[in-house]
Motif scaffolding. Sequence first.
Motif, PDB file in Angstrom:
ATOM      1  N   VAL B 231       0.829  -1.171  -0.340  1.00 34.50           N
ATOM      2  CA  VAL B 231      -0.099   0.049   0.434  1.00 34.50           C
ATOM      3  C   VAL B 231       0.367   1.591  -0.279  1.00 34.50           C
ATOM      4  O   VAL B 231       1.630   1.839   0.872  1.00 34.50           O
ATOM      5  CB  VAL B 231      -0.871   0.208   1.212  1.00 34.50           C
ATOM      6  CG1 VAL B 231      -1.849   1.477   1.113  1.00 34.50           C
ATOM      7  CG2 VAL B 231      -2.086  -1.827   1.505  1.00 34.50           C
ATOM      8  N   PHE B 260      -4.969  -2.297  -7.819  1.00 34.20           N
ATOM      9  CA  PHE B 260      -5.871  -2.756  -7.271  1.00 34.20           C
ATOM     10  C   PHE B 260      -7.432  -1.078  -8.159  1.00 34.20           C
ATOM     11  O   PHE B 260      -7.016  -0.240  -6.945  1.00 34.20           O
ATOM     12  CB  PHE B 260      -6.239  -2.352  -6.033  1.00 34.20           C
ATOM     13  CG  PHE B 260      -7.816  -2.834  -5.613  1.00 34.20           C
ATOM     14  CD1 PHE B 260      -8.470  -1.945  -4.534  1.00 34.20           C
ATOM     15  CD2 PHE B 260      -8.819  -4.274  -5.658  1.00 34.20           C
ATOM     16  CE1 PHE B 260      -9.847  -2.302  -3.669  1.00 34.20           C
ATOM     17  CE2 PHE B 260      -9.830  -4.215  -5.214  1.00 34.20           C
ATOM     18  CZ  PHE B 260     -10.339  -3.466  -4.911  1.00 34.20           C
ATOM     19  N   SER B 261      -7.910  -1.604  -8.891  1.00 37.46           N
ATOM     20  CA  SER B 261      -8.343  -0.779  -9.814  1.00 37.46           C
ATOM     21  C   SER B 261      -9.958  -0.959 -10.283  1.00 37.46           C
ATOM     22  O   SER B 261     -10.329  -2.107 -10.180  1.00 37.46           O
ATOM     23  CB  SER B 261      -7.523  -0.507 -11.101  1.00 37.46           C
ATOM     24  OG  SER B 261      -7.492  -1.535 -11.748  1.00 37.46           O
ATOM     25  N   LYS B 262     -10.143  -0.329 -10.624  1.00 36.44           N
ATOM     26  CA  LYS B 262     -12.224  -0.447 -11.272  1.00 36.44           C
ATOM     27  C   LYS B 262     -12.182  -1.417 -12.528  1.00 36.44           C
ATOM     28  O   LYS B 262     -11.149  -0.770 -13.516  1.00 36.44           O
ATOM     29  CB  LYS B 262     -12.487   0.984 -11.525  1.00 36.44           C
ATOM     30  CG  LYS B 262     -12.151   2.379 -10.131  1.00 36.44           C
ATOM     31  CD  LYS B 262     -13.115   3.337 -10.773  1.00 36.44           C
ATOM     32  CE  LYS B 262     -12.565   4.516 -10.094  1.00 36.44           C
ATOM     33  NZ  LYS B 262     -12.658   5.942  -9.548  1.00 36.44           N
ATOM     34  N   PRO B 263     -13.170  -1.253 -12.735  1.00 34.74           N
ATOM     35  CA  PRO B 263     -13.215  -2.232 -13.853  1.00 34.74           C
ATOM     36  C   PRO B 263     -12.747  -1.230 -15.486  1.00 34.74           C
ATOM     37  O   PRO B 263     -11.607  -1.789 -16.546  1.00 34.74           O
ATOM     38  CB  PRO B 263     -14.360  -2.091 -14.756  1.00 34.74           C
ATOM     39  CG  PRO B 263     -15.191  -2.553 -13.250  1.00 34.74           C
ATOM     40  CD  PRO B 263     -14.020  -1.563 -12.506  1.00 34.74           C
ATOM     41  N   PRO B 267      -7.075   3.515 -10.758  1.00 40.31           N
ATOM     42  CA  PRO B 267      -6.743   3.148  -9.455  1.00 40.31           C
ATOM     43  C   PRO B 267      -7.688   3.680  -8.726  1.00 40.31           C
ATOM     44  O   PRO B 267      -7.928   4.391  -8.837  1.00 40.31           O
ATOM     45  CB  PRO B 267      -5.851   3.973  -8.940  1.00 40.31           C
ATOM     46  CG  PRO B 267      -4.887   4.031 -10.512  1.00 40.31           C
ATOM     47  CD  PRO B 267      -5.488   4.512 -11.251  1.00 40.31           C
ATOM     48  N   PHE B 268      -8.661   2.557  -7.161  1.00 37.62           N
ATOM     49  CA  PHE B 268      -9.355   3.031  -6.197  1.00 37.62           C
ATOM     50  C   PHE B 268      -8.198   3.982  -5.254  1.00 37.62           C
ATOM     51  O   PHE B 268      -7.260   3.260  -5.505  1.00 37.62           O
ATOM     52  CB  PHE B 268      -9.950   2.061  -6.068  1.00 37.62           C
ATOM     53  CG  PHE B 268     -10.524   0.979  -6.730  1.00 37.62           C
ATOM     54  CD1 PHE B 268     -10.348  -0.214  -6.477  1.00 37.62           C
ATOM     55  CD2 PHE B 268     -12.179   1.878  -6.009  1.00 37.62           C
ATOM     56  CE1 PHE B 268     -12.237  -0.685  -7.061  1.00 37.62           C
ATOM     57  CE2 PHE B 268     -13.278   0.687  -7.299  1.00 37.62           C
ATOM     58  CZ  PHE B 268     -12.907   0.101  -7.094  1.00 37.62           C
ATOM     59  N   GLY B 269      -8.813   4.124  -4.201  1.00 42.74           N
ATOM     60  CA  GLY B 269      -8.186   5.365  -3.340  1.00 42.74           C
ATOM     61  C   GLY B 269      -7.648   6.576  -3.928  1.00 42.74           C
ATOM     62  O   GLY B 269      -7.981   7.063  -4.484  1.00 42.74           O
ATOM     63  N   VAL B 270      -7.961   7.348  -3.386  1.00 44.51           N
ATOM     64  CA  VAL B 270      -7.638   8.710  -3.358  1.00 44.51           C
ATOM     65  C   VAL B 270      -5.934   9.238  -2.148  1.00 44.51           C
ATOM     66  O   VAL B 270      -5.747   8.560  -1.092  1.00 44.51           O
ATOM     67  CB  VAL B 270      -8.405   9.648  -2.241  1.00 44.51           C
ATOM     68  CG1 VAL B 270      -8.223  11.268  -2.453  1.00 44.51           C
ATOM     69  CG2 VAL B 270     -10.268   9.691  -3.220  1.00 44.51           C
ATOM     70  N   GLU B 272      -3.741   7.189  -2.343  1.00 41.74           N
ATOM     71  CA  GLU B 272      -3.350   6.037  -2.225  1.00 41.74           C
ATOM     72  C   GLU B 272      -3.502   4.717  -3.357  1.00 41.74           C
ATOM     73  O   GLU B 272      -3.814   4.964  -3.962  1.00 41.74           O
ATOM     74  CB  GLU B 272      -3.681   5.837  -1.112  1.00 41.74           C
ATOM     75  CG  GLU B 272      -5.113   5.241  -1.077  1.00 41.74           C
ATOM     76  CD  GLU B 272      -5.948   4.431   0.343  1.00 41.74           C
ATOM     77  OE1 GLU B 272      -5.115   4.600   1.004  1.00 41.74           O
ATOM     78  OE2 GLU B 272      -7.125   4.279   0.024  1.00 41.74           O
ATOM     79  N   ILE B 274      -2.723   0.777  -3.994  1.00 42.17           N
ATOM     80  CA  ILE B 274      -2.644  -1.178  -3.489  1.00 42.17           C
ATOM     81  C   ILE B 274      -1.944  -1.650  -4.549  1.00 42.17           C
ATOM     82  O   ILE B 274      -2.911  -1.540  -5.662  1.00 42.17           O
ATOM     83  CB  ILE B 274      -4.045  -1.325  -2.838  1.00 42.17           C
ATOM     84  CG1 ILE B 274      -4.780  -0.494  -1.725  1.00 42.17           C
ATOM     85  CG2 ILE B 274      -3.521  -2.045  -2.460  1.00 42.17           C
ATOM     86  CD1 ILE B 274      -6.155  -0.614  -1.127  1.00 42.17           C
ATOM     87  N   LYS B 276      -0.505  -6.109  -5.848  1.00 36.00           N
ATOM     88  CA  LYS B 276      -0.861  -6.654  -4.917  1.00 36.00           C
ATOM     89  C   LYS B 276       0.009  -8.118  -6.052  1.00 36.00           C
ATOM     90  O   LYS B 276      -0.202  -7.393  -7.710  1.00 36.00           O
ATOM     91  CB  LYS B 276      -2.204  -7.509  -5.071  1.00 36.00           C
ATOM     92  CG  LYS B 276      -2.910  -7.077  -3.694  1.00 36.00           C
ATOM     93  CD  LYS B 276      -3.977  -7.515  -3.698  1.00 36.00           C
ATOM     94  CE  LYS B 276      -5.629  -7.183  -3.798  1.00 36.00           C
ATOM     95  NZ  LYS B 276      -6.998  -7.869  -3.261  1.00 36.00           N
TER      96      LYS B 276
END
Lengths: 182, 294
Positions: B231, B260-263, B267-270, B272, B274, B276
Motif C-alpha cells: 500500500v 487494485f483498480s476499477k473495471p 486505481p481505487f483510493g484517493v 493511495e 494498493i 497485489k
Amino acid sequence: MVNKFLTGFLSFFLFISVNLTTAPKAEAAIGLIVKNRTAKTVGGIGAASSAVVFGGGLLLAEAGVVTFNIASAVLFVTGTMFFGALGLITLDGETIADVEFMPIKKTTQSDGLTMDEVRMYNSELDELNAIRKSVQTELAEDDSSEDAKELWNAYKGQLHPYTVKVAELKALELAKKFKVKK
Amino acid sequence: MKNAVFLFLFFALKLHAGNIVVLTSLPPEDARTQAKLERIAHKKLNTLGEHELIIESKVDMVSLYNHLTDKDTIALIWLSHGAYTKTSADSPMAVSPKLLDFKMRDLAFIFKKIHPNIQFLGVVGCNSKQIFSETNLEQSGASIYLPKRKIIATWGLRRAIRKLKRVLKKNNAPALSQRPILAKGHRIDIERSTLGEAFAVYAGDHILGVMPKTLKRQSFYLPKGLTPKIVLKTGTSPFSSEDVFGDISIYSNSGEWKVFSKPDGTPFGVNERIFKLRDPLLEGDLEEYELFTN
C-alpha cells in the motif's frame, strides 16, 4: 441541558440477499457536502486547521471535537449515508466525519459471522476503504444516495463476497445506532 | 602523546553521543508558536553539550522517517496537531485518528519503524496517547511521552524535554550501536513516470520505507512471511480531489504487481495505491537487507 432530538429514519439501501427493509427519508445530497470546500471534517484536515488558542498558547487539537458515544447514541447528526462502502456522517450541515471500516478483533455468535468471513474482511480492509474513498470523490454535487448505491454496486465485485457481506452488515448495524436530528 | 589519545577519545565519544532531534510541523498560521517552540528547544537542550541538537520545522514524512530510523538519533520530540475522535472500542467503523503535518497530511503511520538506538520518543500533539493506542510505540524500547488530552504546544514541549533529560540521565549515555540490523526479504522496485508527492510504502502493519518526491525509482524490501500486498500512502485528506501519484509501477523477481483498480483500470483510493502480486512470492528470491537505512 441536552436537547432531545427526534429519531429519524436513515435512508440507505441494502443490496444483499438479506431480507432487510429501509425506511426512506429525504436527506441532503451527500455529494454537495463532500464537495463543499469549506466543510469542516472531524478527524481530519478542516477541523485541525481551526486550532484553538487557549490562554495565549496554541492548542494542538481540533476545535469542536465531537464525541461519538455510540453505545448510548447521543450523537447529533443531521444526516447519514451509511451503507456498503460509504460511511459519511453530517453534523450541523457543514461538518462531516469520514468514517472508516476498522478491523474486527473478535466475533460472537450473535454476529452471525463465521471466522472465515471476518478473516477475509480484515484482510481486504485496505481495498474496502479505498473503494469507500473513491465512491465519495466520484459523487457529484447533486447526487443522492441512489447514485452512491449505484457506484457501490459497480465496484463491490472487486472484493470477496465475504468482505461485501460483512461490510454491509456492519454499516447497517452502526447506522441503526444513530439518531437523526431534524 | 597522552594528550593526543585523550583528544582522540574525546572526539570519538562525542561523535557517538548521538543526536537529540526536535521536529515541528505546524501550519503557516502558527508561525509565532513555531518560533517560540524553537527558542524553548534551543534554551533547554543546548545545555546537553555532548549531544548534537537538531531542530527542524515544517517537517514532512521523509524527514520524520529519516530521523526515526537514523542510528545516530538518541532522542526525538515531534510536535504537530493531532486529530482524535472518541468512538466505542468495539465499533467496526470509526473516524481514524490522525497526526497532522504542516500541510494537514496524516503521518501517524510513519511511527511504525523506530531505531532501537532511540532512548526517548515524545509525540506532542493533542490526544497523542489515543492516536497511538493501536501502535505499540514502547515495543521499540524507547521511553515514550504521549499526552492523553488536548495540550498546549509550549507546555507539551517543556514536559517532553523534562522527561527526555530524566531518561538520558538515568541511561547514563551508553554508546550507540553502529552495527547494521539485518533481515531477510523480497526486493521490490517502485518506479513512477513523473515526480510527485512523497509517499510511504506499507505491507500489512510494516512500513517498508518512504519514497521522497524527488526520486523516480527506489528499492524496498518486503519482509519474509508477509502477504504480497503493498500500500502506498501520501497521508493527504480523503476529501482532497487532487491525485498526486501519477503512473506507478512495481517490479520484483516474483512477477507482476497489479494495482487494485476499477473495471476501467483507474486505481481505487484517493492519494493511495494498493498493489497485489499476481503470483505467489518465490521462496528462493529472499535477500538479506539492512532494516534501518535512510
